[in-house]
Structures are given as structure tokens and as C-alpha cells.
Enzyme design. Structure first.
Site, PDB file in Angstrom:
ATOM      1  N   GLU A  91      31.437   1.166  46.349  1.00  0.00           N
ATOM      2  CA  GLU A  91      31.984  -0.091  45.883  1.00  0.00           C
ATOM      3  C   GLU A  91      31.622  -0.502  44.576  1.00  0.00           C
ATOM      4  OE1 GLU A  91      32.761  -4.591  47.448  1.00  0.00           O
ATOM      5  OE2 GLU A  91      30.847  -3.800  47.933  1.00  0.00           O
ATOM      6  N   LYS A 190      39.932  -5.245  50.557  1.00  0.00           N
ATOM      7  CA  LYS A 190      38.700  -5.926  51.316  1.00  0.00           C
ATOM      8  C   LYS A 190      39.222  -7.250  52.065  1.00  0.00           C
ATOM      9  CE  LYS A 190      33.772  -6.792  50.727  1.00  0.00           C
ATOM     10  NZ  LYS A 190      32.614  -6.876  49.733  1.00  0.00           N
ATOM     11  N   CYS A 223      31.915  -2.346  52.604  1.00  0.00           N
ATOM     12  CA  CYS A 223      30.753  -3.247  52.469  1.00  0.00           C
ATOM     13  C   CYS A 223      30.796  -4.405  53.582  1.00  0.00           C
ATOM     14  CB  CYS A 223      30.470  -3.822  51.317  1.00  0.00           C
ATOM     15  SG  CYS A 223      28.775  -4.296  50.771  1.00  0.00           S
TER      16      CYS A 223
END
Length: 508
Positions: A91, A190, A223
Site C-alpha cells: 500500500e 479500500k 491494510c
């Protein structure tokens, strides 16, 4: 679907007669299905942009991204040379994270839905200019390897959309996957943004992105997503992916939330392969990447000292659920709830692990049988130390409650934990080294969730592959005497049903 390089199935396909529809697709997939594949992750020390109040020019933004992609391309070529079929990069790995909403805009591209069947490397002008997607596609195609990267997506909107931002565009933190022919096969926005990601928008709905390959079914998220039911649990428990692709920018927080510690525990608890690629920045405590499996880590890297990137490569089972060694289902509360009378510690005290208030009980003997409770969770420990250092204190701890400052989620944690010093007030503070070893330990808890993640952490923030096991009744148990001094033995329970609404995500 593309078949990675140098596989005999490529020759077989040339002689297959054309069959219509699904029958042909399924027969091809079965013909080329592999038992194993080679995976790679690259921990990248990102070249960051200079801090500036004004957005850079498009040329300057692309120049910075090309510097990072030069490094990533070197890692991709080396991974392909060593036989990797897929590589995951981190990321923020192409442009970093020092941005306002306005400053990041020149770095963004419009990323189409993969259903458009697009190879940017061979058809770069089909859509709006997309030099980053073109270059990533060519890296994949020229090296015959799947490439996973994290970039930014921009989407125009207008007043007919009630949630359209005032600047007329959505900006998304986005993962892309290009297959070994360079085709865009996956795009993921995300869903669980961390509190500092104000440059990006929350997607209106969670996305569950999967794609099939001859070496298994893959899912992808980013993440902070790993800590939430959507999309992480949905991908694994409901959509039954074999391997999760995980670009991350993870800031390590001892004693529990170091990247290699929690990501390895998550892969074991969820029973899935996890390819975790972290950014590398020692100033922000970002390090820790790995290739993790239901059986534990196959390869991992943790380096808080240098500023170097690192490539990991390992062979994995394509479909771990079909393995004869695949772990059977665990009843995480069976053993702990079967104990008729918990010998709860008399001298319990509270201590903070960051903002979380744990209930602790000091292990005052070289061997013992301890229990400590908090709310609905009771944690039970049986242990024997082999080499107790007089200057070290260990505690059994329990936490049952909401974790986090702004974005909160519900943990149940049982842990055997080394304190930072002989002062009990230090219990829960970060510590990286220890000297005490344990002959045996068995940790269990009365968890109110099926989602529990086990891990053992040794001195120096080292994992303990092959040195512990999880029994079907929920005990995390040593297999033999510890080979290294112990930092923590932990069971992380996630009770998703008790999570409060996300405070920063707004509905349209």
C-alpha cells in the site's frame, strides 16, 4: 484465463477442441489446476514526495511514481527470475502518503472495471491517459507474472449523486491486479480507511473482489480492512478464497499489533494463505511482510533498523483447504468453559496496553495454573518456566471490550505477556527483548466468537513457526520447550457483532 509461464498445461491447451460455454471453461480450469504455486511479496522503502502546499504538476507526480516503479520493477523481474507466479507490492508503494485531498489528485488515474477486458500495455490509449496502469501492465506481461499494486482511482460525479464530494470527484485508495498477460483482472477500493486517510473517500458499499487462476481462488483487500468483517471475513468464510492478497502500510505496535505477529495469527485463525507486503519506513515503525499459511509463516521479514527493501519468495499450496494437514475446526471456548472451578488469581491488577485497560495477574511462581477474567472473558494458563530471569516479570492478561480511539472494534484477548520492567506499572508497554524461556505453556479462554487468531512471539520480535499448536478444544499449546526467550503468547478474539458503527463513514 492466463496460465503462468513454463507450465506443461500451456502445450496441452493448444490441442483442446473448442467446446461451448461453461463446460469448456471448467474443463480448462481442471486441466491446468496446480497443487502449488510460487508467491512473492516485496517490502518497499518508498520514495516520498516533498511536503508542499500546492499539488505537483502531472509531470512531476509521474516522475516520482516512476522512481518508485523503477524499484518495484527490479523486484518484479527478480521474483519472476526465481519462478514466482504472483507478486504483491505494498500500500502507498508508488507515491507514498504525504497528501491532502488536493495534493494527491495529480497522482490518481481513472481505473476501469476489469470487465472491460483491457491490457493497458498493448492498448494504452483505449481510455483516459493511464501511464501507471500501462507500466504495471507491461511489468506483468513482460515478466509473465501476476502483479499486485496499490494506486489511486478517481471517479467524476455530479449533483445528481447526493454523496458526491464538493470538488465533483471520488478518490479511492485502490488495489489493482494484472495477470501474466498484462490484463487488468481485479480492482478493489479500500473500504475501511484509517483515520488519517482524509485524501480518500469511503466506497458506498463494501466490495468483495475475487478472481480465479489455475493456482487457486484469490481475494484482495488493504491494510486496515483485515480487522473488520467486511470485506475480510466475507472473502474467507463466505466466498472461500484460497489466498488473500494484502498490500499494507502497517505501523507496528508492540506487544500485540506488530505486522508479522498479527498477520501470521490471522492467516492461521482464518485458515487461508495471506501474502502481506508492507511499506518500509523505520521513522514510522513500518516494517514486517510475510508469506503466511494456515500452518504458520513460510517466510517473513521484520527489519526496524535499516532502510532497505526486501523480497520474499516461497512455494505455497494452491488450495490449502484440500491439504491433508489442513487444521480442523476449533471450538475456541471448549476447554476453558469445561473447567468447573476457575482458580482465579487473587492479586489481580489493571494495566494499559496503549488505551486498552487489561486485567493482569502476575506469574509469581516458576510453574503454575492461573486464571484471570474481565467481563465475559476468562483466560486460563498452565505453564512451566525453564530459565526464569530474576529481573523479568510475566503476567497473564485478559481484555474484553472496544479497542481504538476514533474507530472502535471489539476485541477479546488472552495473553501471556512479558512486562517491560520489574515495575508492574510497565506491564503492557512495548518491549522487544526477553531472556526467560518456557518449558511448557497452554493458554485458553471463554471466547464468545469463532474468530480467534493464535500467535507466539519470541524475543527480538521473532515468530515461532512449528513450535506451538492449537488443539480442537481451543488450547494454544507449546509442542516442546521454547528454543528462544518469550515475549508473548496470545489469542486474539474478534467479536464483529459487537462493533459500533464506523464514525467516519457517511451513508449517501
Amino acid at each position: 484465463m492466463p496460465i503462468p509461464r513454463n507450465h506443461k498445461a500451456r502445450a496441452m491447451l493448444a490441442f483442446q477442441p473448442l467446446v461451448q460455454g461453461t463446460v469448456f471453461a471448467l474443463s480448462v480450469l481442471q486441466a491446468v489446476a496446480w497443487d502449488s504455486f510460487t508467491a512473492a511479496v516485496y517490502e518497499h522503502s518508498v520514495i516520498l514526495p516533498a511536503l508542499a502546499n500546492e499539488p505537483p504538476s502531472p509531470d512531476d507526480a509521474l516522475a516520482l511514481m516512476n522512481k518508485n516503479m523503477d524499484i518495484l520493477e527490479g523486484a518484479i523481474k527478480e521474483a519472476a527470475r526465481q519462478g514466482a507466479h504472483i507478486i504483491v507490492t505494498p500500500e502507498d508503494g508508488i507515491y507514498g502518503w504525504r497528501f491532502t485531498r488536493e495534493a494527491i489528485y495529480p497522482y490518481l488515474e481513472d481505473i476501469p472495471d476489469p470487465e472491460v477486458n483491457w491490457i493497458p500495455c498493448t492498448d494504452p490509449k483505449r481510455f483516459a491517459p493511464a501511464p501507471v496502469q500501462e507500466r504495471l501492465s507491461c511489468m506483468a506481461r513482460n515478466n509473465s507474472i501476476y502483479v499486485v499494486a496499490n494506486i489511486g482511482d478517481k471517479k467524476s460525479c455530479n449533483s445528481s449523486d447526493p454523496s458526491c464530494p464538493s470538488d465533483g470527484r471520488y478518490q479511492f485508495n485502490t488495489d489493482v491486479v494484472f495477470d501474466s498477460e498484462g490484463k487488468l483482472v481485479a480492482r478493489y477500493h479500500k473500504y475501511n480507511l484509517f483515520r488519517g486517510e482524509t485524501q480518500f473517500n469511503f466506497p458506498k458499499e463494501p466490495e468483495t473482489v475475487t478472481f480465479e487462476t489455475p493456482f487457486g481462488k484469490f481475494g484482495i483487500f488493504t491494510c486496515f480492512d483485515i480487522l473488520f468483517r467486511e470485506p475480510a471475513v466475507v472473502l474467507v468464510s463466505e466466498l472461500q478464497v484460497d489466498t488473500v492478497l494484502f498490500p499494507t502500510a502497517w505501523m507496528n505496535v508492540l506487544p500485540f499489533l506488530t505486522a508479522v505477529e498479527f498477520h501470521s495469527a490471522w492467516a492461521m485463525g482464518m485458515g487461508v494463505n495471506l501474502l502481506s507486503a508492507n511499506t518500509h519506513n523505520t521513522g514510522l515503525a513500518m516494517t514486517g511482510s510475510g508469506i503466511f499459511t494456515p500452518d504458520g509463516p513460510v517466510a517473513y521479514h521484520y527489519d526496524p533498523e535499516t532502510e532497505e527493501g526486501h523480497l520474499l519468495i516461497a512455494e505455497l499450496r494452491s488450495r490449502p483447504r484440500l491439504s491433508p494437514t489442513y487444521p480442523l475446526a476449533v471450538n475456541w471456548s471448549s476447554y476453558a468453559t469445561s473447567i468447573k472451578k476457575f482458580p482465579e488469581g487473587k492479586n489481580t491488577f489493571t494495566g494499559a496496553v496503549r488505551r486498552d485497560i487489561f486485567t493482569f495477574s502476575e506469574l509469581t511462581h516458576k510453574a503454575g495454573n492461573y486464571t484471570v477474567c474481565q467481563r465475559d472473558l476468562c483466560c486460563h494458563l498452565i505453564y512451566r518456566m525453564s530459565d526464569k530471569n530474576k529481573d523479568e516479570i510475566y503476567v497473564l492478561g485478559a481484555f474484553d471490550g472496544l479497542h481504538g480511539s476514533v474507530i472502535k472494534y471489539h476485541w477479546q484477548i488472552c495473553t501471556l505477556l512479558k512486562c517491560k520492567s520489574t515495575d508492574l506499572k510497565s506491564c503492557g508497554q512495548p518491549v522487544e527483548t526477553a531472556q526467560t524461556k518456557f518449558d511448557t505453556f497452554s493458554l485458553s479462554g471463554t471466547f464468545g466468537t469463532h474468530y480467534v487468531f493464535p500467535e507466539v512471539l519470541y524475543s527480538g520480535v521473532q515468530l515461532a513457526p512449528g513450535e506451538f499448536e492449537v488443539l480442537h478444544d481451543g488450547r494454544l499449546k507449546s509442542k516442546h520447550s521454547s528454543s528462544k526467550p518469550l515475549l508473548t503468547v496470545t489469542l486474539f478474539g474478534r467479536n464483529y457483532e459487537k462493533d459500533p458503527p464506523h464514525p467516519l463513514r457517511t451513508s449517501p
